[in-house]
Scaffold this motif. Sequence first.
Motif, PDB file in Angstrom:
ATOM      1  N   LEU A 161       0.793  -1.358  -0.412  1.00 25.57           N
ATOM      2  CA  LEU A 161      -0.015   0.561  -0.290  1.00 25.57           C
ATOM      3  C   LEU A 161       1.026   1.171   0.384  1.00 25.57           C
ATOM      4  O   LEU A 161       1.731   0.937   0.961  1.00 25.57           O
ATOM      5  CB  LEU A 161      -1.038  -0.163   0.938  1.00 25.57           C
ATOM      6  CG  LEU A 161      -1.452  -1.168   1.725  1.00 25.57           C
ATOM      7  CD1 LEU A 161      -1.888  -0.856   2.888  1.00 25.57           C
ATOM      8  CD2 LEU A 161      -3.373  -0.995  -0.054  1.00 25.57           C
ATOM      9  N   PRO A 162       0.283   2.078  -0.600  1.00 21.67           N
ATOM     10  CA  PRO A 162       1.200   2.900  -0.507  1.00 21.67           C
ATOM     11  C   PRO A 162       2.134   4.092   0.865  1.00 21.67           C
ATOM     12  O   PRO A 162       2.146   5.109   0.877  1.00 21.67           O
ATOM     13  CB  PRO A 162       0.091   4.116  -1.356  1.00 21.67           C
ATOM     14  CG  PRO A 162      -0.834   3.622  -1.873  1.00 21.67           C
ATOM     15  CD  PRO A 162      -1.011   2.400  -1.190  1.00 21.67           C
ATOM     16  N   ASN A 163       1.003   3.866   1.326  1.00 20.60           N
ATOM     17  CA  ASN A 163       0.790   4.170   2.918  1.00 20.60           C
ATOM     18  C   ASN A 163       2.201   3.393   3.803  1.00 20.60           C
ATOM     19  O   ASN A 163       1.981   3.955   5.518  1.00 20.60           O
ATOM     20  CB  ASN A 163      -0.592   4.881   3.923  1.00 20.60           C
ATOM     21  CG  ASN A 163      -0.956   3.804   3.523  1.00 20.60           C
ATOM     22  OD1 ASN A 163      -1.522   2.664   2.589  1.00 20.60           O
ATOM     23  ND2 ASN A 163      -3.272   4.079   4.572  1.00 20.60           N
ATOM     24  N   PHE A 164       2.478   2.072   3.309  1.00 12.58           N
ATOM     25  CA  PHE A 164       3.018   1.466   3.826  1.00 12.58           C
ATOM     26  C   PHE A 164       4.210   2.285   4.470  1.00 12.58           C
ATOM     27  O   PHE A 164       5.436   3.300   4.149  1.00 12.58           O
ATOM     28  CB  PHE A 164       3.353   0.304   3.315  1.00 12.58           C
ATOM     29  CG  PHE A 164       3.619  -1.057   3.679  1.00 12.58           C
ATOM     30  CD1 PHE A 164       1.723  -1.057   3.947  1.00 12.58           C
ATOM     31  CD2 PHE A 164       3.522  -2.038   2.931  1.00 12.58           C
ATOM     32  CE1 PHE A 164       1.413  -2.754   3.993  1.00 12.58           C
ATOM     33  CE2 PHE A 164       2.790  -3.486   3.227  1.00 12.58           C
ATOM     34  CZ  PHE A 164       1.720  -2.973   3.649  1.00 12.58           C
ATOM     35  N   LYS A 185       5.297   2.839  -6.703  1.00 21.90           N
ATOM     36  CA  LYS A 185       4.229   2.679  -6.290  1.00 21.90           C
ATOM     37  C   LYS A 185       3.720   3.058  -5.229  1.00 21.90           C
ATOM     38  O   LYS A 185       3.068   2.707  -4.066  1.00 21.90           O
ATOM     39  CB  LYS A 185       4.499   0.790  -5.475  1.00 21.90           C
ATOM     40  CG  LYS A 185       5.523  -0.394  -6.308  1.00 21.90           C
ATOM     41  CD  LYS A 185       3.748  -0.730  -7.518  1.00 21.90           C
ATOM     42  CE  LYS A 185       4.940  -2.178  -7.697  1.00 21.90           C
ATOM     43  NZ  LYS A 185       4.000  -2.633  -8.835  1.00 21.90           N
ATOM     44  N   GLY A 186       4.414   4.589  -5.018  1.00 24.79           N
ATOM     45  CA  GLY A 186       4.304   5.308  -3.770  1.00 24.79           C
ATOM     46  C   GLY A 186       4.925   5.440  -2.393  1.00 24.79           C
ATOM     47  O   GLY A 186       4.275   5.990  -1.812  1.00 24.79           O
ATOM     48  N   VAL A 187       5.497   4.612  -2.855  1.00 27.53           N
ATOM     49  CA  VAL A 187       6.071   3.770  -0.951  1.00 27.53           C
ATOM     50  C   VAL A 187       6.988   4.990  -0.568  1.00 27.53           C
ATOM     51  O   VAL A 187       8.343   5.066  -1.011  1.00 27.53           O
ATOM     52  CB  VAL A 187       6.319   2.865  -1.220  1.00 27.53           C
ATOM     53  CG1 VAL A 187       6.728   2.316   0.398  1.00 27.53           C
ATOM     54  CG2 VAL A 187       5.260   1.615  -0.611  1.00 27.53           C
ATOM     55  N   THR A 188       6.777   5.365   0.636  1.00 29.87           N
ATOM     56  CA  THR A 188       7.818   6.498   1.487  1.00 29.87           C
ATOM     57  C   THR A 188       8.753   5.799   2.007  1.00 29.87           C
ATOM     58  O   THR A 188       8.321   4.617   2.501  1.00 29.87           O
ATOM     59  CB  THR A 188       8.021   8.398   1.541  1.00 29.87           C
ATOM     60  OG1 THR A 188       6.669   7.775   2.709  1.00 29.87           O
ATOM     61  CG2 THR A 188       8.086   8.857   0.300  1.00 29.87           C
ATOM     62  N   GLU A 296      13.852   2.340 -19.410  1.00 31.23           N
ATOM     63  CA  GLU A 296      13.128   2.627 -20.258  1.00 31.23           C
ATOM     64  C   GLU A 296      12.896   4.298 -20.064  1.00 31.23           C
ATOM     65  O   GLU A 296      13.283   5.400 -20.947  1.00 31.23           O
ATOM     66  CB  GLU A 296      12.816   2.369 -21.522  1.00 31.23           C
ATOM     67  CG  GLU A 296      13.210   1.150 -22.047  1.00 31.23           C
ATOM     68  CD  GLU A 296      12.290   0.023 -22.692  1.00 31.23           C
ATOM     69  OE1 GLU A 296      11.004   0.695 -22.875  1.00 31.23           O
ATOM     70  OE2 GLU A 296      12.790  -0.807 -23.963  1.00 31.23           O
ATOM     71  N   GLN A 297      12.012   4.525 -19.024  1.00 29.51           N
ATOM     72  CA  GLN A 297      11.154   5.756 -18.821  1.00 29.51           C
ATOM     73  C   GLN A 297      12.111   6.706 -17.929  1.00 29.51           C
ATOM     74  O   GLN A 297      11.443   7.142 -16.944  1.00 29.51           O
ATOM     75  CB  GLN A 297       9.997   5.549 -18.107  1.00 29.51           C
ATOM     76  CG  GLN A 297       9.235   4.704 -19.264  1.00 29.51           C
ATOM     77  CD  GLN A 297       8.557   4.994 -20.744  1.00 29.51           C
ATOM     78  OE1 GLN A 297       8.178   6.778 -20.321  1.00 29.51           O
ATOM     79  NE2 GLN A 297       8.516   5.353 -21.832  1.00 29.51           N
ATOM     80  N   ASN A 298      13.170   5.521 -17.359  1.00 34.14           N
ATOM     81  CA  ASN A 298      14.022   7.031 -16.205  1.00 34.14           C
ATOM     82  C   ASN A 298      13.286   7.031 -14.563  1.00 34.14           C
ATOM     83  O   ASN A 298      13.511   7.387 -14.217  1.00 34.14           O
ATOM     84  CB  ASN A 298      14.704   8.206 -16.873  1.00 34.14           C
ATOM     85  CG  ASN A 298      15.781   8.512 -16.018  1.00 34.14           C
ATOM     86  OD1 ASN A 298      16.758   7.536 -15.691  1.00 34.14           O
ATOM     87  ND2 ASN A 298      15.636   9.825 -16.013  1.00 34.14           N
ATOM     88  N   ILE A 299      12.251   5.519 -14.085  1.00 38.62           N
ATOM     89  CA  ILE A 299      11.263   5.605 -13.022  1.00 38.62           C
ATOM     90  C   ILE A 299      12.899   4.824 -12.653  1.00 38.62           C
ATOM     91  O   ILE A 299      12.383   5.702 -10.958  1.00 38.62           O
ATOM     92  CB  ILE A 299      10.344   4.897 -13.336  1.00 38.62           C
ATOM     93  CG1 ILE A 299       9.340   5.097 -14.272  1.00 38.62           C
ATOM     94  CG2 ILE A 299       9.661   4.487 -12.160  1.00 38.62           C
ATOM     95  CD1 ILE A 299       8.487   4.440 -14.864  1.00 38.62           C
ATOM     96  N   VAL A 300      13.822   4.310 -12.701  1.00 41.97           N
ATOM     97  CA  VAL A 300      14.700   4.433 -11.962  1.00 41.97           C
ATOM     98  C   VAL A 300      15.470   4.524 -12.702  1.00 41.97           C
ATOM     99  O   VAL A 300      16.058   4.032 -13.883  1.00 41.97           O
ATOM    100  CB  VAL A 300      15.613   2.361 -11.895  1.00 41.97           C
ATOM    101  CG1 VAL A 300      16.424   2.296 -11.406  1.00 41.97           C
ATOM    102  CG2 VAL A 300      13.920   1.810 -10.914  1.00 41.97           C
TER     103      VAL A 300
END
Length: 345
Positions: A161-164, A185-188, A296-300
Amino acid sequence: MQALVYKSAWDVALEERPVPEITQDHQVLVRIKATGVCGTDLGIISGKYHAVSSIILGHESAGEVVKVGPAVSTLKPGDRVVIDPTYYCGHCSLCRTGRQNHCIHKAVTETGVSADGTFTDYYMTEERFLYKLKEHVGYEEATLTEPLSCILTGINQIKLLPNFRAIILGAGPIGILYSYALASKGVTGSLVDISSERLALATTIAPERWEAYGSFDAAVQAASSEDQQVDLIVDTTGVVGTQVLSNLAHGGYLMLVGLRDGLSSFNPKEIVDRSLKIIGSIDSLGTFATALYMIEQNIVPAQKIITHTFPLEQYQEAFQALGCNIGERTLNPSSQAIKVILQSS
Ligand SMILES: [Zn+2]
Ligand SMILES: [Zn+2]
């Protein structure tokens, strides 16, 4: 061709080997351009991880197609590709039950561990294990596809979950890649490392809103000062084990990805009573194309994560940058590098 060959612990050397010949219809011969140095390589060289004597090391690799077998239809000489090194037969009981990363033939087919790898000039594989690179993706960046794919396979086992609240132990290449995969995935969360050199690097490389700490306790305190509980702990070091369980929230996950022998104990009642999950994950399973897309998308941001590049002949310097001194037979956890790449000429 020259090849970095493993003989026994601390005994590795460049040797002359013949270029492999195509003998099967679907085979493809790849001219290796770049291969990432992995923790597994350090484990093998230092005698902590078993490999078959006289194999060529290396498995995180990209290169150019030079020859194709008669039945190959999707690739031609000159194509730039990244290699999925996790061979599977597709026929055995484990492959046919969705566990291709545990194919029963692994004991003799694992690239750079039990079969010849890619710290060399040429590598033979099959069409189905190759993925074409987009023009803007460099060979060096593409080598991160394999470790990232393994991480995505691990994350697929978590109901994320993103709020983990997440803590990653170890700010090496796997820790950093994990942080980016979780961030997508929205996790910090935070990265923890005992090496101050690595910590300083991690601070500049980690995703936005991710923090880096010198101790697990400091990271827990920062994540949750009231109850000292987090939802996900990823151990990339292999040395932590289950003593962190008391800091997992009910229903939380401990993901173990560090390949190191050791013993750890836990109280089964606590696991049941608090719905805790202890998960192990090795190699990649159906995530390679997604990992390549994220690069490819520079997400990493692969370029940022690769801190050092050496020619294959300077393999000793490359391993040394990661704290592995072959001459002195020492492996130091401290390191001034994150991802190190060896280039074949
Ligand atoms: Zn690897
Ligand atoms: Zn199989």
